[in-house]
Design a protein around this motif. Sequence first.
Motif, PDB file in Angstrom:
ATOM      1  N   THR A   3       0.829  -1.218   0.000  1.00  0.00           N
ATOM      2  CA  THR A   3       0.000   0.000   0.000  1.00  0.00           C
ATOM      3  C   THR A   3       0.859   1.262   0.000  1.00  0.00           C
ATOM      4  N   GLY A   4       2.156   1.102  -0.202  1.00  0.00           N
ATOM      5  CA  GLY A   4       3.039   2.265  -0.307  1.00  0.00           C
ATOM      6  C   GLY A   4       3.707   2.673   0.979  1.00  0.00           C
ATOM      7  N   LEU A   5       3.568   1.886   2.031  1.00  0.00           N
ATOM      8  CA  LEU A   5       4.196   2.221   3.301  1.00  0.00           C
ATOM      9  C   LEU A   5       5.636   1.723   3.308  1.00  0.00           C
ATOM     10  N   SER A   6       6.469   2.471   4.012  1.00  0.00           N
ATOM     11  CA  SER A   6       7.903   2.131   4.102  1.00  0.00           C
ATOM     12  C   SER A   6       8.175   1.510   5.456  1.00  0.00           C
ATOM     13  N   LEU A   7       8.716   0.280   5.478  1.00  0.00           N
ATOM     14  CA  LEU A   7       8.970  -0.463   6.691  1.00  0.00           C
ATOM     15  C   LEU A   7      10.457  -0.679   6.889  1.00  0.00           C
ATOM     16  N   CYS A   8      10.857  -0.739   8.134  1.00  0.00           N
ATOM     17  CA  CYS A   8      12.252  -1.024   8.500  1.00  0.00           C
ATOM     18  C   CYS A   8      12.284  -2.340   9.252  1.00  0.00           C
ATOM     19  N   ILE A   9      13.026  -3.329   8.700  1.00  0.00           N
ATOM     20  CA  ILE A   9      13.186  -4.620   9.359  1.00  0.00           C
ATOM     21  C   ILE A   9      14.661  -4.910   9.491  1.00  0.00           C
ATOM     22  N   HIS A  10      15.014  -5.547  10.603  1.00  0.00           N
ATOM     23  CA  HIS A  10      16.441  -5.676  10.919  1.00  0.00           C
ATOM     24  C   HIS A  10      17.189  -6.534   9.905  1.00  0.00           C
ATOM     25  N   GLU A  11      16.566  -7.509   9.328  1.00  0.00           N
ATOM     26  CA  GLU A  11      17.267  -8.368   8.383  1.00  0.00           C
ATOM     27  C   GLU A  11      17.650  -7.628   7.121  1.00  0.00           C
ATOM     28  N   ARG A  12      16.881  -6.569   6.800  1.00  0.00           N
ATOM     29  CA  ARG A  12      17.124  -5.866   5.547  1.00  0.00           C
ATOM     30  C   ARG A  12      17.734  -4.488   5.731  1.00  0.00           C
ATOM     31  N   ASP A  13      17.431  -3.801   6.761  1.00  0.00           N
ATOM     32  CA  ASP A  13      17.766  -2.380   6.856  1.00  0.00           C
ATOM     33  C   ASP A  13      18.803  -2.059   7.935  1.00  0.00           C
ATOM     34  N   PHE A  14      19.229  -3.027   8.754  1.00  0.00           N
ATOM     35  CA  PHE A  14      20.308  -2.724   9.698  1.00  0.00           C
ATOM     36  C   PHE A  14      21.612  -2.490   8.915  1.00  0.00           C
ATOM     37  N   VAL A  15      22.439  -1.521   9.351  1.00  0.00           N
ATOM     38  CA  VAL A  15      23.717  -1.213   8.672  1.00  0.00           C
ATOM     39  C   VAL A  15      24.728  -2.286   9.039  1.00  0.00           C
ATOM     40  N   PRO A  16      25.275  -2.929   8.070  1.00  0.00           N
ATOM     41  CA  PRO A  16      26.254  -3.984   8.381  1.00  0.00           C
ATOM     42  C   PRO A  16      27.485  -3.409   9.088  1.00  0.00           C
ATOM     43  N   GLY A  17      28.007  -4.156  10.033  1.00  0.00           N
ATOM     44  CA  GLY A  17      29.215  -3.768  10.769  1.00  0.00           C
ATOM     45  C   GLY A  17      28.959  -2.848  11.934  1.00  0.00           C
ATOM     46  N   GLN A  18      27.719  -2.274  12.024  1.00  0.00           N
ATOM     47  CA  GLN A  18      27.391  -1.372  13.137  1.00  0.00           C
ATOM     48  C   GLN A  18      26.877  -2.189  14.306  1.00  0.00           C
ATOM     49  N   TRP A  19      27.188  -1.664  15.535  1.00  0.00           N
ATOM     50  CA  TRP A  19      26.743  -2.384  16.740  1.00  0.00           C
ATOM     51  C   TRP A  19      25.224  -2.530  16.708  1.00  0.00           C
ATOM     52  N   ILE A  20      24.760  -3.707  17.056  1.00  0.00           N
ATOM     53  CA  ILE A  20      23.325  -4.025  16.907  1.00  0.00           C
ATOM     54  C   ILE A  20      22.428  -3.087  17.707  1.00  0.00           C
ATOM     55  N   VAL A  21      22.934  -2.646  18.861  1.00  0.00           N
ATOM     56  CA  VAL A  21      22.123  -1.730  19.679  1.00  0.00           C
ATOM     57  C   VAL A  21      21.977  -0.395  18.977  1.00  0.00           C
ATOM     58  N   ASP A  22      23.098   0.078  18.325  1.00  0.00           N
ATOM     59  CA  ASP A  22      23.000   1.342  17.574  1.00  0.00           C
ATOM     60  C   ASP A  22      22.028   1.199  16.425  1.00  0.00           C
ATOM     61  N   ASN A  23      22.068   0.048  15.784  1.00  0.00           N
ATOM     62  CA  ASN A  23      21.107  -0.168  14.699  1.00  0.00           C
ATOM     63  C   ASN A  23      19.657  -0.091  15.216  1.00  0.00           C
ATOM     64  N   ILE A  24      19.457  -0.697  16.359  1.00  0.00           N
ATOM     65  CA  ILE A  24      18.094  -0.659  16.934  1.00  0.00           C
ATOM     66  C   ILE A  24      17.666   0.773  17.223  1.00  0.00           C
ATOM     67  N   ILE A  25      18.585   1.556  17.843  1.00  0.00           N
ATOM     68  CA  ILE A  25      18.248   2.942  18.205  1.00  0.00           C
ATOM     69  C   ILE A  25      17.999   3.764  16.962  1.00  0.00           C
ATOM     70  N   ASN A  26      18.868   3.623  15.985  1.00  0.00           N
ATOM     71  CA  ASN A  26      18.726   4.423  14.760  1.00  0.00           C
ATOM     72  C   ASN A  26      17.421   4.096  14.030  1.00  0.00           C
ATOM     73  N   CYS A  27      17.104   2.810  13.970  1.00  0.00           N
ATOM     74  CA  CYS A  27      15.875   2.421  13.259  1.00  0.00           C
ATOM     75  C   CYS A  27      14.618   2.882  13.998  1.00  0.00           C
ATOM     76  N   VAL A  28      14.661   2.817  15.325  1.00  0.00           N
ATOM     77  CA  VAL A  28      13.503   3.281  16.107  1.00  0.00           C
ATOM     78  C   VAL A  28      13.280   4.765  15.918  1.00  0.00           C
ATOM     79  N   GLU A  29      14.421   5.541  15.951  1.00  0.00           N
ATOM     80  CA  GLU A  29      14.287   6.995  15.834  1.00  0.00           C
ATOM     81  C   GLU A  29      13.958   7.433  14.420  1.00  0.00           C
ATOM     82  N   ALA A  30      14.346   6.610  13.426  1.00  0.00           N
ATOM     83  CA  ALA A  30      14.056   6.980  12.043  1.00  0.00           C
ATOM     84  C   ALA A  30      12.663   6.553  11.602  1.00  0.00           C
ATOM     85  N   SER A  31      11.934   5.943  12.484  1.00  0.00           N
ATOM     86  CA  SER A  31      10.600   5.438  12.131  1.00  0.00           C
ATOM     87  C   SER A  31       9.499   6.218  12.883  1.00  0.00           C
ATOM     88  N   TYR A  32       8.363   6.434  12.177  1.00  0.00           N
ATOM     89  CA  TYR A  32       7.210   7.129  12.776  1.00  0.00           C
ATOM     90  C   TYR A  32       6.576   6.281  13.889  1.00  0.00           C
TER      91      TYR A  32
END
Length: 829
Positions: free
Chosen positions: A688-717
């Motif tokens: 339906t045109g919505l943009s989703l963030c999922i860890h398997e696809r959108d986490f930055v490789p090589g970055q600490w997993i906790v930072d990935n979690i924080i960044n994805c949470v803050e970048a999402s509505y």
Amino acid sequence: MSREAHKMYLTFWIIAVPSIGILLHGTMAFNTAEKGFQMCMTLRENTKDLRHHNLNAIPPNLPAQTEYLDISYNNIARIEDGQLINLTQLCFLKATNCNLRFISPDAFANNKEIKVLNVSNNLLKIISNMNLNTLRVIDLSGNEYYGYALPDHFSNFTHLEILALGSKNTISLKLKDFTPLKDIHLEQLILGEGIQVQEYEPGSLAQLRYLKRITLNVSFCQSFVIFDQILVDLNQTQTQELSLVKFVPDDCHVLVDPFTALKNFDGLRKITIIQTWINSTVMVKLLKNVWHSPIEDLTFINIVYNEDTPDGMQFPNQNTTTKLKSITFDGIKHYQYRYPKFNISVEHFTHLSYLKFSGTGMNILPCNLISAIPSLQILDLSDNLLEESGFWWPLCKPTEIFPSLRHLSLSHNRFFDLALISKQSSQIKLLESLDLSFNSIRLTGPCSWSPHLTELSLSHNNLGNGVFKYLSTNFKRLDLSKTGITTISQKVLSQFPSLTHLILSSNNIQVIPLNLRAPVLQALFIDQNAIAYISEGVLDGLPKLETLVAGKNPFSCTCDSYWFVTAMNKSLLPDWPLDYSCSTPPSYADTSLVNFKPGNLSCHPWLQAVVSFSVLTVIIAVFAIVFHVCDGVWYTKMLWVWIRVKRRARKGEDRLLKGSFNYHAFISYSQHDSAWVDTQLVPTLEGTGLSLCIHERDFVPGQWIVDNIINCVEASYKTIFVLSQNFVQSEWCNYELFFAQHRAISVDQDSVVFILLEPIPPDSLPSKFLKLRTLLRQQTYLEWPKDECKKHIFWSSLRSMLQIGDKGIALRNVATNIMDTCSLLANEG
């Protein structure tokens, strides 16, 4: 004391004034109507009065419930078969003075309830053979038949009590006339039409073996031998009362003694002379025979008295005492305008206990005559011209008169001073009852009643509520009907501790107070007042009450009368239901109170509450069952989610203008639920045109997993948590939940969305998920439905929650493009 000392030859006088006559037919009609109403009437609305309606026939289609029908004073010549076929409840039929000539033998074939039939004063030539075995009263007088021969069918009238026969064309009585009644227990026979009998077959009336009373409306001026024979025949019956109407005509000269047979009439106890011209000579002959007969009651009604001897009625001394217990003079007209004289010794009236002089014009008490009757207990001087000075005149010493008198009636006279009456009547030492009704009584001062006086009638005197202050506390019976009383209170009743009978009829009393207390009251009459209803509990203070007469009041057919109609003990009401009808509301006007059926529910508020609560409980239970069967809880939660999303969208418009997001939602889930996320959640939302963030696809490789979690949470509505038993077992899911909740608090927005894949009771969560336990209790969540028809509602609700972030994401993209453009321009420069 010598015998001569006891002998008293006294003269008393009565003013010669006319009095109102009583017609025989009027008396008969009254008796018939009175007895008929007692036999027949239950409801006044079942009466049909068609008098003077110019009718030529009995109208068809009369109400089937008619009990009383009066078609008198019309021109109805015939009563044919079938005219009364629908009146199966008819009990009283009156058809007088309507030129009736014929009654069909089967006219009453369907009227099995008729008890009273009055067809008097018509043109009937024969006595019809009517099929009316239920008859108890029949009046055939005043017709034109030529004989009194009764049809054989009269032998079937086994319930017959009163029979009236009379025709001016009948001058003879024959043996066969009364044969059908020989086995009938007849209470009363009224015979004749005022003309002289010329022929009588001996034994004719002797056939009426069970006859109790007979009225002979027959003249015997030239045929006293016939009268003697009739008396001989009646002596063979059970006759105890004989009434003689127009016995001696005005122009008759009685040369013989017509009453000699009375001395041998063993069963006769009462003789009444009605509408007869009687002179002093005939009076002496009558008294001489009565004196030696078993007669106990001698009554004169509406007689014309004439003195045909110079000294009036001179009654010779007798050697024996008479058995007379009662003597009545009710209505006397005097032929000459002088005081009549009665010269009679009252020495032998040792049994006389009742004496009445009514309607005689008496204005002064014949004191010495009455006081010489030592056994007299009841004296009725009603309907005369007496007043205080005429009753207690100087030569009538109050301490010497009425030695045995207990009941005194001075009704319909000219008394007015209640204080004087109370004082003078107290001199009558044994007086128990005093009737002062229909006078002009005034409350002139304090009263001093005799302690023996226990019964008083002040009926029909305009006295008002103040009358109670002038009455004795010893009174047991009080008649205060039509005296202008408007209220009755406990304070008043408390003055009469011995009161057993209280008559308050025809006043203007509106309410019977609930606090009335009269421990010994047995009878209360409150009929013909202004009482609209009788409340429940009004009889609680009247434990001895046996009779309550409350009819002819303007009753209100509302819930106020519910108790009286439905629960009141009707055995206390002798006039129920005949005299009880509705006055209000207009829709019930003239309806019998017995037909008013108030609803139990409508007249009991507490019952209404119980029924309403029960109905409401049933409705709620049914609704709850339907709600549960149709998954109402789930639909309600979805509606609540939708409402909250819309409300927060309006409140958060200014916040969205300041925010910028890369994604509509970050998805937090357990790896064990990846199949549902990959096949259901992601394809549906991104489709339906919505943009989703999922860890398997959108986490930055090589970055600490906790930072990935924080960044994805803050970048999402929004942050979507896919909850299941697998979720609560994942350590990383706990971190994601922690950061997402911390971000929601810091930016003051509801950015957390829960999707429940399977039920997770909050109390079953591990201690490390205390925050999730709190959130599940306080925050709305979406449940993944198993029913396919519900899934589109689930997706619609979830999309509406995420699409609000579109404007923030667009602004972020614009800002990024501007920054990139500015960077390129700087490099070129």
